[in-house]
Design an enzyme around this catalytic site. Sequence first.
Site, mmCIF file in Angstrom:
data_model
loop_
_atom_site.group_PDB
_atom_site.id
_atom_site.type_symbol
_atom_site.label_atom_id
_atom_site.label_comp_id
_atom_site.label_asym_id
_atom_site.label_seq_id
_atom_site.Cartn_x
_atom_site.Cartn_y
_atom_site.Cartn_z
ATOM 1 N N SER A 48 -6.574 40.152 -44.121
ATOM 2 C CA SER A 48 -7.171 41.471 -43.938
ATOM 3 C C SER A 48 -6.489 42.113 -42.724
ATOM 4 O O SER A 48 -6.489 41.514 -41.638
ATOM 5 C CB SER A 48 -8.663 41.341 -43.673
ATOM 6 O OG SER A 48 -9.259 40.645 -44.738
ATOM 7 N N CYS A 57 -17.409 41.039 -43.992
ATOM 8 C CA CYS A 57 -16.096 40.398 -44.144
ATOM 9 C C CYS A 57 -16.140 38.968 -43.615
ATOM 10 O O CYS A 57 -16.781 38.690 -42.600
ATOM 11 C CB CYS A 57 -15.035 41.195 -43.404
ATOM 12 S SG CYS A 57 -13.398 40.437 -43.564
ATOM 13 N N ASP A 96 -15.409 42.059 -48.178
ATOM 14 C CA ASP A 96 -14.020 41.600 -48.155
ATOM 15 C C ASP A 96 -14.119 40.123 -47.776
ATOM 16 O O ASP A 96 -14.050 39.772 -46.601
ATOM 17 C CB ASP A 96 -13.263 42.404 -47.086
ATOM 18 C CG ASP A 96 -11.796 42.026 -47.008
ATOM 19 O OD1 ASP A 96 -11.276 41.441 -47.975
ATOM 20 O OD2 ASP A 96 -11.164 42.324 -45.976
ATOM 21 N N TRP A 122 -13.601 35.766 -48.618
ATOM 22 C CA TRP A 122 -12.685 34.804 -49.209
ATOM 23 C C TRP A 122 -13.150 33.376 -48.997
ATOM 24 O O TRP A 122 -14.045 33.151 -48.207
ATOM 25 C CB TRP A 122 -11.280 34.986 -48.629
ATOM 26 C CG TRP A 122 -11.206 34.836 -47.151
ATOM 27 C CD1 TRP A 122 -11.048 33.672 -46.457
ATOM 28 C CD2 TRP A 122 -11.278 35.881 -46.160
ATOM 29 N NE1 TRP A 122 -11.007 33.926 -45.115
ATOM 30 C CE2 TRP A 122 -11.144 35.270 -44.897
ATOM 31 C CE3 TRP A 122 -11.430 37.270 -46.207
ATOM 32 C CZ2 TRP A 122 -11.176 35.989 -43.699
ATOM 33 C CZ3 TRP A 122 -11.463 37.990 -45.019
ATOM 34 C CH2 TRP A 122 -11.331 37.340 -43.776
HETATM 35 P P1 FAD Z 1 -3.116 26.640 -47.460
HETATM 36 O O1 FAD Z 1 -1.797 25.972 -47.481
HETATM 37 O O2 FAD Z 1 -3.391 27.674 -48.467
HETATM 38 O O3 FAD Z 1 -4.245 25.538 -47.497
HETATM 39 C C1 FAD Z 1 -5.582 25.910 -47.758
HETATM 40 C C2 FAD Z 1 -6.496 24.815 -47.236
HETATM 41 O O4 FAD Z 1 -6.237 23.598 -47.914
HETATM 42 C C3 FAD Z 1 -6.299 24.531 -45.754
HETATM 43 O O5 FAD Z 1 -7.544 24.396 -45.140
HETATM 44 C C4 FAD Z 1 -5.544 23.226 -45.749
HETATM 45 O O6 FAD Z 1 -5.791 22.477 -44.570
HETATM 46 C C5 FAD Z 1 -6.120 22.551 -46.982
HETATM 47 N N1 FAD Z 1 -5.224 21.510 -47.539
HETATM 48 C C6 FAD Z 1 -3.883 21.419 -47.462
HETATM 49 N N2 FAD Z 1 -3.445 20.315 -48.084
HETATM 50 C C7 FAD Z 1 -4.541 19.708 -48.594
HETATM 51 C C8 FAD Z 1 -4.738 18.515 -49.343
HETATM 52 N N3 FAD Z 1 -3.718 17.752 -49.713
HETATM 53 N N4 FAD Z 1 -6.004 18.184 -49.695
HETATM 54 C C9 FAD Z 1 -7.050 18.970 -49.337
HETATM 55 N N5 FAD Z 1 -6.924 20.096 -48.614
HETATM 56 C C10 FAD Z 1 -5.680 20.466 -48.256
HETATM 57 N N6 FAD Z 1 -7.684 34.191 -43.365
HETATM 58 C C11 FAD Z 1 -7.673 34.518 -42.049
HETATM 59 O O7 FAD Z 1 -7.533 33.633 -41.192
HETATM 60 N N7 FAD Z 1 -7.776 35.836 -41.643
HETATM 61 C C12 FAD Z 1 -7.920 36.862 -42.509
HETATM 62 O O8 FAD Z 1 -8.010 38.013 -42.094
HETATM 63 C C13 FAD Z 1 -7.957 36.532 -43.911
HETATM 64 N N8 FAD Z 1 -8.098 37.509 -44.835
HETATM 65 C C14 FAD Z 1 -8.114 37.190 -46.155
HETATM 66 C C15 FAD Z 1 -8.254 38.204 -47.102
HETATM 67 C C16 FAD Z 1 -8.255 37.904 -48.446
HETATM 68 C C17 FAD Z 1 -8.395 39.004 -49.459
HETATM 69 C C18 FAD Z 1 -8.112 36.558 -48.852
HETATM 70 C C19 FAD Z 1 -8.091 36.206 -50.319
HETATM 71 C C20 FAD Z 1 -7.974 35.542 -47.934
HETATM 72 C C21 FAD Z 1 -7.975 35.840 -46.576
HETATM 73 N N9 FAD Z 1 -7.806 34.838 -45.629
HETATM 74 C C22 FAD Z 1 -7.810 35.164 -44.299
HETATM 75 C C23 FAD Z 1 -7.505 33.428 -46.019
HETATM 76 C C24 FAD Z 1 -5.963 33.260 -46.104
HETATM 77 O O9 FAD Z 1 -5.459 34.008 -47.192
HETATM 78 C C25 FAD Z 1 -5.500 31.823 -46.317
HETATM 79 O O10 FAD Z 1 -6.191 31.269 -47.396
HETATM 80 C C26 FAD Z 1 -5.675 30.930 -45.124
HETATM 81 O O11 FAD Z 1 -5.053 31.485 -44.000
HETATM 82 C C27 FAD Z 1 -5.062 29.545 -45.369
HETATM 83 O O12 FAD Z 1 -3.696 29.695 -45.695
HETATM 84 P P2 FAD Z 1 -2.659 28.541 -45.403
HETATM 85 O O13 FAD Z 1 -1.413 28.842 -46.175
HETATM 86 O O14 FAD Z 1 -2.513 28.304 -43.943
HETATM 87 O O15 FAD Z 1 -3.386 27.277 -46.017
#
Ligand code: FAD
Length: 689
Positions: free
Chosen positions: A447, A642, A687, A689
């Site tokens: 966001s 949010c 908003d 997630w």
């Molecule tokens: P990812 O790689 O996607 O991992 C997701 C989770 O899975 C993590 O907790 C990770 O530790 C866990 N994981 C990894 N490997 C494994 C495994 N082998 N077994 C189990 N679990 C595992 N986030 C914010 O911080 N700020 C925002 O403003 C924000 N806005 C958003 C708005 C929208 C519309 C949406 C859909 C999401 C938003 N998010 C926000 C969430 C963001 O998109 C991500 O999902 C988040 O930051 C995690 O991304 P990542 O790639 O670091 O983790």
Amino acid sequence: MDSLDYAILGVFGLLLVVFYSRTLLWSILRSFSSDDTFKVSNSSGSRDVRAVMQENGKNFLVVYGSQTGTAEDYAKKFAKELVGKFPQLNVLVADLEDYDWDEQIALLGRSTPLALFMATYGEGDFPDPALPFERFLQDQDGETLKGLYFTLFGLGNSTYEFFNAAARNTQKMLTKAGAQQVGKFGMADDGAATTDEDYLSWKELIMEDLKDFLQLNEQDVVFRPAFDCQWRDSVSDDVYLGELSANYLPTQELPYNEANSLQTGPFSHNYPYLAPITTTFELFAKGNDRNCIHSEFDISGSNLKYSTGDHLGVFASNPTEKVDQFLRVLSLDANRVCELRPLDATTKVPFPSPTTIEAAVRYYLEITGPVSRQFFSMLVQYAPTETTKQKLLDLSKDKDLFASEITSKYFNIADALSYLSHGEPWTTVPWSFLIENIPRLQPRYYSISSSALSEKQTIHITAIVENMTIPDTKEHVVGVTTNMLRNIQLSMNKLPTEDIPVHYDLDGPRSLYGGHKLPIFVRKSPFKLPTNSGTPIIMVGPGTGAAPFRGFIRERVALAQREDSNVTMGPMMFFYGSRNESDYLYRDEWTQYATVLGESFQMFVAHSRLPGEPKVYVQDKLKEQESRVLDLLKAGAFIYVCGDAKAMAKDVSATFVGILSRGMSISTDEAAEMVKMYKNVGKYQEDVW
Ligand code: FAD
């Protein structure tokens, strides 16, 4: 009717007007959305699905309506298993947007059923690529689809009000038009984190149903590749090293990393902008064991535009430690170049090709998430020993065993394989098997926490870093994107990186990301301030849920500071929550905003983990301010929520129901209806997630 009834009727009337204007706004926003999917149908270019099936000898059709890639991923898994299990089947798997839909589809008849995978998006909407299909279904008048047989699997999230609404509507409309359903309607619930298990339970039943329905012979699953890999020994300019679009490949005129300086757009999901991060810092206080990163992307000169409240899509790459582990466990030669050639004209290559194995693993494949039981069932054929094969079979068939031995240990693919083979590399898994069974690495959304009015050329995001240590093994389970953002923050601020759990190639393919750039694009969101700045607003955003409200408030500050400004500023209540003082986001900024906005801005802070203090959440603060909240609602306030979808958003919604019920002396059911109506007409926006 008494005066309260008239007041409620009046509010409903007004809400209906807002509803229609908002629906219009949402469809306009969506039509301008930059998140459009790459449009390649099939090599013949034909949009006549029956003709394409006939030309390519296909006798089963799997189609998907996908917004973020999950429905696509499951549709492809399903198709792979169908062909692996039933040698008589030759499946066409297609994006709904790749073909034109008309009643002729019913001519496929009983012998060629249609398997539909439908995601739900936004507020119960069909995914963008499935909108023409939705219109086609809506236009059916009478039993025009009699003769069509279908199976249906919906992908949704029960934390949202309109759970699996697109799939449910698909079922209703198909049935109304005379189409017949084969087997059970399946629904995945991402809100309960059971998507994979929901799919597997449905798939096991539906495979049996289809076997009976089509009189199919079953065999042990055999992998039938959809691509041929033409191997090359060297990297030339046409080889992708992680570039997300052909626009970034070097040409004769533009050597390697200079391509970046001439980016012109229009930028989208398929052609993201390589934006330099100009400022980034840690938001949590020293000593906090978690991290939250503020990042500012410079979009000047890119023609990239955003509105306050939109989302930023960010493409990350996999961390080097995880890439190396994956290559090692699967005994892959990182430098080999593979050019993927589809084996029939209806198949799309899953990511840019030709590419090196290393680039595919680092930039294009989702290698770090939890491994799925479905993946195990497909992998059985490549088990290195009989014992491992038996173990794989047991795990792939037993949901509870899989949960206790694999999921509970947070294993990704490489962890799981290494565990099963006791560290022995898996040398016989074909590359084509891996790329066809591992989903593509997707962008993550944030966001936007800046305001398009005060920061036209910069986009800010606020991201909590996902990092968890498994108590037994001390292994780190990491989020791909947020750890990359943290790596960039440390690198830009010249801070030590030895002790962090994972490291990245921050330079990117052919040094395209040099100078701390990342590929980004803007996704339009309907989460928007009221057009009239005099309208009161109530904002609820604990943790990183504060992100869009920082944007909203900066927007109001910019409005108030305009020299010619004589805008009326409506009251703004902001309910924020953090664990304690050390993770209180943007602590000093809110005071500065309050100085400019004066009495119109009020902030209420809840801390949930102060030592020796009771836990206080945003909904407790809302209740404390009940009479003021009610006054603003009566004055036509918009509500914005949010952050966490699972618990917070539901608790906050229930709190508003309570406030309305008590304040307007109506029953809880009536208040719940009011909140629902507020949501439907866009006066209560989420908003989450
Ligand atoms: P990812 O790689 O996607 O991992 C997701 C989770 O899975 C993590 O907790 C990770 O530790 C866990 N994981 C990894 N490997 C494994 C495994 N082998 N077994 C189990 N679990 C595992 N986030 C914010 O911080 N700020 C925002 O403003 C924000 N806005 C958003 C708005 C929208 C519309 C949406 C859909 C999401 C938003 N998010 C926000 C969430 C963001 O998109 C991500 O999902 C988040 O930051 C995690 O991304 P990542 O790639 O670091 O983790």
